[in-house]
Each structure stands twice: as C-alpha cells, then as structure tokens.
Design a protein around this motif. Structure first.
Motif, PDB file in Angstrom:
ATOM      1  N   MET A 112      40.106 -43.495  16.226  1.00  0.00           N
ATOM      2  CA  MET A 112      40.644 -42.225  16.485  1.00  0.00           C
ATOM      3  C   MET A 112      39.820 -41.197  17.369  1.00  0.00           C
ATOM      4  O   MET A 112      40.263 -40.304  17.985  1.00  0.00           O
ATOM      5  CB  MET A 112      40.757 -41.601  15.168  1.00  0.00           C
ATOM      6  CG  MET A 112      41.077 -40.089  15.145  1.00  0.00           C
ATOM      7  SD  MET A 112      41.465 -39.324  13.450  1.00  0.00           S
ATOM      8  CE  MET A 112      39.739 -39.424  12.728  1.00  0.00           C
ATOM      9  N   PHE A 163      45.889 -30.643  13.487  1.00  0.00           N
ATOM     10  CA  PHE A 163      45.278 -32.178  13.789  1.00  0.00           C
ATOM     11  C   PHE A 163      44.202 -32.807  13.361  1.00  0.00           C
ATOM     12  O   PHE A 163      43.214 -32.933  13.949  1.00  0.00           O
ATOM     13  CB  PHE A 163      45.600 -32.236  15.464  1.00  0.00           C
ATOM     14  CG  PHE A 163      46.493 -31.881  16.315  1.00  0.00           C
ATOM     15  CD1 PHE A 163      47.609 -32.654  16.673  1.00  0.00           C
ATOM     16  CD2 PHE A 163      46.692 -30.096  16.453  1.00  0.00           C
ATOM     17  CE1 PHE A 163      48.658 -32.051  17.428  1.00  0.00           C
ATOM     18  CE2 PHE A 163      47.664 -30.025  17.081  1.00  0.00           C
ATOM     19  CZ  PHE A 163      48.568 -30.740  17.793  1.00  0.00           C
ATOM     20  N   ALA A 196      52.347 -31.655  13.816  1.00  0.00           N
ATOM     21  CA  ALA A 196      51.803 -30.322  13.986  1.00  0.00           C
ATOM     22  C   ALA A 196      53.043 -29.315  15.039  1.00  0.00           C
ATOM     23  O   ALA A 196      53.041 -28.232  15.061  1.00  0.00           O
ATOM     24  CB  ALA A 196      50.892 -30.289  15.081  1.00  0.00           C
ATOM     25  N   GLY A 218      39.177 -34.392   8.948  1.00  0.00           N
ATOM     26  CA  GLY A 218      39.052 -33.148   8.172  1.00  0.00           C
ATOM     27  C   GLY A 218      37.768 -32.301   8.892  1.00  0.00           C
ATOM     28  O   GLY A 218      37.521 -31.279   8.199  1.00  0.00           O
ATOM     29  N   THR A 219      37.057 -32.930   9.811  1.00  0.00           N
ATOM     30  CA  THR A 219      35.754 -32.236  10.187  1.00  0.00           C
ATOM     31  C   THR A 219      35.920 -30.552  10.478  1.00  0.00           C
ATOM     32  O   THR A 219      34.889 -30.080   9.839  1.00  0.00           O
ATOM     33  CB  THR A 219      35.187 -32.771  11.757  1.00  0.00           C
ATOM     34  OG1 THR A 219      35.592 -34.147  11.613  1.00  0.00           O
ATOM     35  CG2 THR A 219      33.963 -32.422  11.805  1.00  0.00           C
ATOM     36  N   MET A 264      36.271 -39.050  16.425  1.00  0.00           N
ATOM     37  CA  MET A 264      35.957 -37.899  15.554  1.00  0.00           C
ATOM     38  C   MET A 264      35.073 -36.970  16.060  1.00  0.00           C
ATOM     39  O   MET A 264      34.054 -37.308  16.851  1.00  0.00           O
ATOM     40  CB  MET A 264      35.145 -38.376  14.063  1.00  0.00           C
ATOM     41  CG  MET A 264      36.042 -39.098  13.007  1.00  0.00           C
ATOM     42  SD  MET A 264      35.261 -39.747  11.734  1.00  0.00           S
ATOM     43  CE  MET A 264      34.339 -40.964  12.561  1.00  0.00           C
ATOM     44  N   LEU A 280      44.502 -35.912  21.498  1.00  0.00           N
ATOM     45  CA  LEU A 280      43.698 -36.198  23.022  1.00  0.00           C
ATOM     46  C   LEU A 280      44.717 -37.207  23.851  1.00  0.00           C
ATOM     47  O   LEU A 280      44.222 -37.743  24.662  1.00  0.00           O
ATOM     48  CB  LEU A 280      42.430 -36.674  22.981  1.00  0.00           C
ATOM     49  CG  LEU A 280      41.659 -35.504  22.305  1.00  0.00           C
ATOM     50  CD1 LEU A 280      40.190 -35.721  22.392  1.00  0.00           C
ATOM     51  CD2 LEU A 280      41.703 -33.974  22.954  1.00  0.00           C
TER      52      LEU A 280
HETATM   53  C1  LIG Z   1      41.480 -36.436  18.001  1.00  0.00           C
HETATM   54  S1  LIG Z   1      42.032 -36.894  16.589  1.00  0.00           S
HETATM   55  C2  LIG Z   1      41.272 -35.525  15.591  1.00  0.00           C
HETATM   56  C3  LIG Z   1      40.176 -35.956  15.106  1.00  0.00           C
HETATM   57  C4  LIG Z   1      39.576 -35.010  14.080  1.00  0.00           C
HETATM   58  N1  LIG Z   1      39.279 -33.600  14.758  1.00  0.00           N
HETATM   59  C5  LIG Z   1      38.405 -35.360  13.251  1.00  0.00           C
HETATM   60  O1  LIG Z   1      37.203 -35.036  13.419  1.00  0.00           O
HETATM   61  O2  LIG Z   1      38.451 -36.424  12.542  1.00  0.00           O
HETATM   62  C6  LIG Z   1      43.742 -36.332  16.878  1.00  0.00           C
HETATM   63  C7  LIG Z   1      44.530 -36.431  15.389  1.00  0.00           C
HETATM   64  O3  LIG Z   1      45.818 -35.944  15.989  1.00  0.00           O
HETATM   65  C8  LIG Z   1      46.829 -36.442  15.175  1.00  0.00           C
HETATM   66  N2  LIG Z   1      48.151 -36.504  15.669  1.00  0.00           N
HETATM   67  C9  LIG Z   1      48.759 -36.900  16.837  1.00  0.00           C
HETATM   68  N3  LIG Z   1      49.862 -36.379  16.802  1.00  0.00           N
HETATM   69  C10 LIG Z   1      50.136 -35.306  16.031  1.00  0.00           C
HETATM   70  C11 LIG Z   1      51.292 -34.527  15.583  1.00  0.00           C
HETATM   71  N4  LIG Z   1      52.445 -34.407  16.359  1.00  0.00           N
HETATM   72  N5  LIG Z   1      51.096 -33.705  14.693  1.00  0.00           N
HETATM   73  C12 LIG Z   1      50.032 -33.961  13.760  1.00  0.00           C
HETATM   74  N6  LIG Z   1      48.981 -34.571  14.008  1.00  0.00           N
HETATM   75  C13 LIG Z   1      49.088 -35.395  15.100  1.00  0.00           C
HETATM   76  C14 LIG Z   1      46.350 -37.807  14.914  1.00  0.00           C
HETATM   77  O4  LIG Z   1      46.917 -38.599  13.790  1.00  0.00           O
HETATM   78  C15 LIG Z   1      44.974 -37.834  15.168  1.00  0.00           C
HETATM   79  O5  LIG Z   1      44.174 -37.645  13.680  1.00  0.00           O
END
Ligand SMILES: C[S@@+](CC[C@H](N)C(=O)[O-])C[C@H]1O[C@@H](n2cnc3c(N)ncnc32)[C@H](O)[C@@H]1O
Length: 388
Positions: free
Chosen positions: A185, A212, A267, A216-217, A187, A285
């Motif tokens: 994914m 998103f 979201a 959980g960072t 992080m 992303l």
């Molecule tokens: C780039 S990752 C985020 C990683 C996070 N910042 C971390 O440090 O672990 C993007 C996240 O957006 C989630 N995602 C994608 N589409 C989404 C939506 N429509 N609603 C909520 N979450 C979504 C994915 O499951 C993924 O966990």
C-alpha cells in the motif's frame, strides 16, 4: 537557528506554522527563526526546544545563537566562554560543524577550544568535518558534552549551540517496528505525517481527520502531538492493522489510546457533517506501480483519483473542516511530472476552498522518493481563503 531536512521548501513551510522564519539558506539547509510557539499539550517532561523539535517532521536540529563574529578567534572565545559553567567531572565531548566555514578553520577552532577551556575535552570531529544529526544522536553528544554550529553569513560567522536534535530511534520505532505494516500500500513516513498535520494548522481543540488512514500513521502522529483524531479506511484489514498499531504505539509513547478512533468507511460517504477540525491525509494515490507506468496506465489511474476526489471533496465540504492537507499522485513520464493538482484546485474552488501558497509562490510541493514510480504532491486547501 535550525537545520532542516532534505525537503527544504517543505520544511520551511512547516516551520512557518509555528515560528517566524527570519532568514533561510537552502544551500546550507539552515534557517534563522524566532518567536517559537512551543506547545506541550500532553505535559511531557521535556526541554522546550526538544518539545518544539519533536513536533516538526522537517527540522533536524535546533540551536540557540551565541553571537555573530567577524573573526574566528572571537567565535572561538565565545565557545570557550559558553563552556565555562560546564562540570569538570567527566571528559567533555565536543562537536563543531561548519556550514560554509571550511574544515580547516573548524579543526583550528576545535584545537583552540580544547587548549583554552578548563575542561578535559574529547573532540568528536577532530578533523573538522561536519557531523550529522544521526551521529550526534547515536553518540549521545548532547548528553556527554556539546555541539556547536558555525554558519558563514557574508563576511561573518554565526555561532550557535545545539539545544535539541531529532530522536531517530523514536522515528524508527514508529516507522519500522509497529506491528502492522503494508509495503504494497505504501506507508507515509511519520515525519511526513507530522508535516501534513502542521500544514493543516489545527487549533488545539480541532480533531485531525484522516479518511484514508491505511496503517494509521497520521492519526497516531496526531495523538502523539496531543490531538483528538479519527481515521477511517475502506479496507477493513487496514483498519484492524491501524488499531493494532495504536495499541502498540500508545503504550510506547504513553499517549491516550482512546484519543484515536478508527472505523471502516468509504471516504466518499463519511458523515463529515458531524465533524469539525482539519483533514490531514495522504489520500488515495491510485494504482501502486511496481514498474514504470505506461502513458495509458498513468492516465487511467490519475483519472480514477480525480473521480474519487470529485465524490469525496463535496462531502468533506459539508463538515466544519477549515483546512484540508492532502497528497495527490504525480507520475514522471518522459522526464516530466504529470500532475492533477490544477484539476483539484478547480474543484475545490467551486466548493469554497482555495490552495494556500505555502511554498514561496508555489501552491504545491512534489515529494519524490528514489525508485518510486508515484510521487506525492502535497497541497493545502483552506476554506474561504484566497490564494496568495
Ligand atoms: C496511500 S494509502 C494510505 C497509507 C497511510 N497514509 C499509511 O501511512 O499507512 C491509501 C489508503 O486509501 C484507502 N482507500 C482507497 N480508496 C478509499 C476510499 N474510497 N475510502 C477510504 N479509503 C480508501 C486504501 O485502502 C489505502 O489504505
């Protein structure tokens, strides 16, 4: 005076949220700052400078200025004078780094201080070469002695004594040692999470919302900084993983486990109407490419991300959300950055949000990592704000 990390403009933008930036030197990675707004919402037993530094992802070292001198002899005398009140019980570790001051001059100053001081001094960098914050931290130089920075400013030298350095061990713990990690994914590094939170300029009672959240960072960094926070993600296994990370890190960093709430949610369908505060998020992303994307692949995933924001942003605008700090994907195709920020700015404008020009006159900052096919473009949208 502060030393900044690799992403200079981004780090300066972050600094401006919590102090006055008086002067910058991008080549040296330094800035002169004043009027520090130091917060200690969790009542942590730390020195003010360390508290200040611990909240900033982009600042590596903070030092207090002893003076600005025409001659190196005067700079040397200032260091000797500063050490006058130090205890003579142990051997004193001394480090001096030159920024624009050549190695030979630093070496001579170190020798002069060793001779001129009443302390038993061991030089950490006797050759006059610069010393990294990593080495200062690992060798516990601030505990066993002192570190000084010499910054060449025109014909003069500014001398400063280091007061705090980034705690590398704590960042590694938060980044690499948490129970749930998902390399596929991607992080967010904790330092970048802190920067996004700071760029969203939360008030002390604002909730930090990450719709998103992945592992959980951002929510966890927000809780460490003393904020209430909620994170959500469409993938239930990531929400479970984020909860496990919260349990583990709330014990390690002794913050209130209950300050962080994670739920599974899309979201684009969250009930933002009930929320007040800021959104700080990495966002989605798009496809995570393992090889360089073709034109068509890049175009498709960027369109998917635009479509997602067209659904999510109007929902977010229904809440009491004054600022949204987020990342958008950028692909490098034939040496050029392919960005979607202008499309998102146009959408935000229709919803009453405008980009903040945080990076000089620029409204975005591309945070690129070696070897990654997708970079993050950081933007900050403010409700009712006119750009400039
Ligand atoms: C780039 S990752 C985020 C990683 C996070 N910042 C971390 O440090 O672990 C993007 C996240 O957006 C989630 N995602 C994608 N589409 C989404 C939506 N429509 N609603 C909520 N979450 C979504 C994915 O499951 C993924 O966990």
């Amino acid at each position: 005076m502060v030393q900044l990390g690799a992403h200079f403009a981004l780090s300066v933008a972050e600094l401006k949220t919590c102090c006055t930036v008086l002067q910058t030197d991008e080549r040296m990675g330094l800035a002169l700052v004043g009027d520090l707004r130091i917060k200690n919402p969790r009542g942590l037993p730390q020195k003010p400078e360390q508290l200040f530094l611990n909240r900033l992802g982009g600042t590596q070292r903070i030092a207090s200025v002893l003076g600005v001198f025409h001659e190196m002899a005067a700079a040397q005398a200032a260091v000797v004078d500063e050490l006058k009140t130090e205890s003579r019980e142990h051997t004193f570790q001394l480090a001096v780094s030159g920024f624009g001051v050549d190695r030979k001059a630093v070496k001579l100053l170190l020798e002069g201080v060793k001779k001129g001081s009443r302390l038993t001094i061991k030089r950490a960098n006797g050759d006059g070469g610069s010393i990294t914050t990593g080495r200062l931290f690992r060798d516990k130089i601030l505990k066993k002695g002192a570190d000084f920075m010499l910054w060449k400013l025109g014909g003069e030298v500014l001398v400063a004594r280091t007061k705090a350095i980034q705690n590398i061990r704590n960042y590694t713990l938060r980044d690499r040692q948490k129970p749930f990690r998902d390399a596929h994914m991607g992080m967010l590094p904790p330092k970048l999470a802190q920067i996004l939170i700071n760029l969203s300029k939360p008030k002390s009672d604002d909730a930090i919302i990450d719709p998103f959240c992945g592992s959980g960072t951002i929510s966890i960094e927000a809780a460490i900084m003393g904020y209430r926070t909620h994170g959500s993600d469409i993938a239930p296994e990531r929400v479970t993983g984020a909860q496990a990370n919260n349990t583990f890190l709330s014990e390690k960093f002794r913050y209130d486990h209950g300050a962080v709430k994670f739920i599974t949610a899309d979201a684009t369908q969250l009930k933002y109407q009930k929320m007040a505060g800021v959104i700080a998020t990495e966002g989605w992303l798009g496809h995570n490419f393992a090889a360089a994307p073709t034109d068509r692949q890049s175009e498709k995933t960027l369109l998917d991300v635009i479509a997602m924001w067209h659904k999510a942003l109007p929902e977010m605008a229904k809440g009491q959300i004054h600022t949204i700090a987020l990342c958008l994907p950028v692909h490098q195709i034939r040496g050029r950055n392919r960005s979607i920020s202008e499309k998102i700015f146009a959408l935000a404008d229709r919803l009453g949000y405008a980009p903040v020009a945080l990076f000089g006159s620029r409204k975005s900052y591309v945070y690129a990592r070696d070897g990654a096919y997708t970079s993050r473009e950081i933007i900050v949208l403010k409700k009712g704000h006119s750009p400039g």
